[in-house]
Design an enzyme around this catalytic site. Structure first.
Site, PDB file in Angstrom:
ATOM      1  N   ASP A  50     -17.585  -0.161 -13.324  1.00  0.00           N
ATOM      2  CA  ASP A  50     -16.469  -0.391 -14.194  1.00  0.00           C
ATOM      3  C   ASP A  50     -15.562   1.029 -14.221  1.00  0.00           C
ATOM      4  O   ASP A  50     -15.654   1.878 -14.613  1.00  0.00           O
ATOM      5  CB  ASP A  50     -17.260  -0.715 -15.659  1.00  0.00           C
ATOM      6  CG  ASP A  50     -16.112  -0.950 -16.829  1.00  0.00           C
ATOM      7  OD1 ASP A  50     -14.881  -0.974 -16.492  1.00  0.00           O
ATOM      8  OD2 ASP A  50     -16.552  -1.100 -17.714  1.00  0.00           O
ATOM      9  N   GLY A  51     -14.083   0.651 -13.821  1.00  0.00           N
ATOM     10  CA  GLY A  51     -13.338   1.700 -13.844  1.00  0.00           C
ATOM     11  C   GLY A  51     -12.910   2.354 -15.382  1.00  0.00           C
ATOM     12  O   GLY A  51     -12.594   3.317 -15.314  1.00  0.00           O
ATOM     13  N   ASP A 108     -10.390  -2.833  -0.779  1.00  0.00           N
ATOM     14  CA  ASP A 108     -10.048  -3.056   0.636  1.00  0.00           C
ATOM     15  C   ASP A 108      -9.638  -1.888   1.541  1.00  0.00           C
ATOM     16  O   ASP A 108      -9.655  -1.638   2.705  1.00  0.00           O
ATOM     17  CB  ASP A 108      -8.869  -3.995   0.715  1.00  0.00           C
ATOM     18  CG  ASP A 108      -7.691  -3.538   0.224  1.00  0.00           C
ATOM     19  OD1 ASP A 108      -6.986  -2.395   0.410  1.00  0.00           O
ATOM     20  OD2 ASP A 108      -7.114  -4.495  -0.738  1.00  0.00           O
ATOM     21  N   TYR A 121       3.494 -12.446  -1.157  1.00  0.00           N
ATOM     22  CA  TYR A 121       3.076 -12.155  -2.514  1.00  0.00           C
ATOM     23  C   TYR A 121       4.140 -13.427  -2.919  1.00  0.00           C
ATOM     24  O   TYR A 121       5.296 -13.383  -2.608  1.00  0.00           O
ATOM     25  CB  TYR A 121       3.314 -10.887  -3.097  1.00  0.00           C
ATOM     26  CG  TYR A 121       2.140 -10.055  -2.814  1.00  0.00           C
ATOM     27  CD1 TYR A 121       1.103 -10.230  -2.294  1.00  0.00           C
ATOM     28  CD2 TYR A 121       2.201  -8.494  -3.243  1.00  0.00           C
ATOM     29  CE1 TYR A 121       0.026  -9.661  -2.134  1.00  0.00           C
ATOM     30  CE2 TYR A 121       0.871  -7.743  -3.037  1.00  0.00           C
ATOM     31  CZ  TYR A 121       0.083  -8.210  -2.263  1.00  0.00           C
ATOM     32  OH  TYR A 121      -1.139  -7.467  -2.138  1.00  0.00           O
ATOM     33  N   GLN A 131       0.706  -1.204  -0.011  1.00  0.00           N
ATOM     34  CA  GLN A 131       0.013   0.162   0.134  1.00  0.00           C
ATOM     35  C   GLN A 131       0.778   1.268   0.235  1.00  0.00           C
ATOM     36  O   GLN A 131       0.666   2.095  -0.962  1.00  0.00           O
ATOM     37  CB  GLN A 131      -0.976   0.073   1.331  1.00  0.00           C
ATOM     38  CG  GLN A 131      -1.677  -1.225   1.597  1.00  0.00           C
ATOM     39  CD  GLN A 131      -2.600  -1.794   0.617  1.00  0.00           C
ATOM     40  OE1 GLN A 131      -2.756  -1.125  -0.300  1.00  0.00           O
ATOM     41  NE2 GLN A 131      -3.250  -2.953   1.102  1.00  0.00           N
ATOM     42  N   ASP A 165      -4.595  -0.642  -8.818  1.00  0.00           N
ATOM     43  CA  ASP A 165      -4.286  -1.859  -7.699  1.00  0.00           C
ATOM     44  C   ASP A 165      -4.854  -3.362  -8.617  1.00  0.00           C
ATOM     45  O   ASP A 165      -6.085  -3.761  -8.268  1.00  0.00           O
ATOM     46  CB  ASP A 165      -5.075  -1.759  -6.585  1.00  0.00           C
ATOM     47  CG  ASP A 165      -4.655  -2.745  -5.390  1.00  0.00           C
ATOM     48  OD1 ASP A 165      -4.020  -3.653  -5.726  1.00  0.00           O
ATOM     49  OD2 ASP A 165      -5.123  -2.672  -4.295  1.00  0.00           O
TER      50      ASP A 165
END
Length: 311
Positions: free
Chosen positions: A143-144, A92, A229, A68, A161
């Site tokens: 929808d971005g 989130d 990750y 982040q 992201d």
């Protein structure tokens, strides 16, 4: 294919043949399928609450600060006056939380297609999602890509992201998506997108960097450690419409007092500069043209030729 077995969550993926990430489970807190994806939240034995979407770890309470903070402060510390910021994905709330730490920011728009992610995060990841109630934040469930088409030349910084480029998500790694980002930026605007990792996805990282080089007068690739990750690392591709911006030398250098006031756990100005110093194998690859965008799209989009990814 990810799975739970003998008290452990295992993330495996065709994208990373022969590799997996495992976390011990103390308790499953939430598990349901939304309109768009499988949503899982569990309390891990050592990393706190964990959000998993379609079998992929999105964040854990213990190490979410790494991702982040870097995806936000890398671009915002390179912009002289970031006021309007768009986040595509990031339901989130962690990215929004970090953006709001910059006093110049007047408005943050969060575009998230899956409302369940937002609601689940508010309940199980409160330190991240509490930012979504800030009066400067506008949440757009939808929808971005379409949102950007309707809001051109409006944002100083746009942060994507993004999930991994699997299935319909390949659309986030196409030139048309980055053209939408470019069109939604104000003059001197900056984009920063999740750009995979150097150990397992070097061809994707290279492709994104070269794509940005073609579309923007200045581009860069940075990376940071991220324990949960794949390969313990995550990358970020950055680009700007201002050719005079040097991503390796942020115009806003944070003092120790500012770092303390912003409650930063990972990012500082030295980490910022170091993030752009690539290991030799990656430096050589990103400087070459061996991994072309055309080859990547041909290999990954044939099965999804009619798919359109939405946030």
């Amino acid at each position: 294919m990810s799975f739970i077995k003998d008290g452990w969550f295992w993330e495996t993926n065709e994208q990373w043949a022969g590799f997996g990430v495992g976390l011990g489970i103390e308790k499953v807190l939430f598990q349901e399928k939304s309109k768009y994806q499988d949503v899982l939240v569990f309390k891990s034995t050592t990393f706190g609450n964990v959000l998993v979407l379609d079998g992929c770890i999105q964040c854990t309470e213990r190490d979410e600060c790494c991702y982040q903070e870097m995806i936000v402060h890398l671009p915002l510390c390179c912009h002289t006056d970031p006021r309007q910021v768009l986040v595509v994905g990031g339901g989130d709330g962690g990215v929004v939380r970090e953006i709001l730490k910059h006093s110049s920011v007047e408005k943050v728009v969060l575009c998230e297609i899956d409302e369940m992610v937002v609601e689940v995060s508010k309940k199980f990841l409160p330190d991240m999602a509490k930012s979504l109630s800030d009066p400067r934040v506008q949440i757009h469930i939808g929808d971005g890509i379409q949102f950007m088409k309707e809001h051109k030349a409006e944002f100083d910084v746009i942060i994507t992201d993004a999930p991994d480029p699997i299935g319909a998500a390949v659309g986030l790694y196409q030139e048309s998506y980055y053209q939408c980002l470019q069109a939604a930026l104000k003059p001197n605007g900056i984009i920063c997108s999740q750009a995979e990792n150097l150990w397992l996805d070097l061809h994707i990282a290279t492709m994104l960097f070269q794509l940005c080089q073609r579309l923007f007068p200045r581009a860069g690739y940075a990376y940071a450690s991220m324990p949960t990750y794949a390969s313990g690392q995550i990358g970020f591709v950055m680009a700007t419409t201002n050719p005079d911006i040097d991503f390796t030398d942020p115009c806003k250098k944070l003092t120790e007092d500012e770092i303390e006031a912003m409650d930063l756990k990972f990012y500082n100005s030295d980490v910022h500069k170091a993030a752009f110093v690539l290991p030799q194998f990656a430096k050589k690859e990103t400087a070459s043209s061996a991994n072309s965008l055309a080859n990547f799209l041909q290999q990954n989009s044939s099965a999804n030729s009619t798919a359109e990814f939405q946030f």
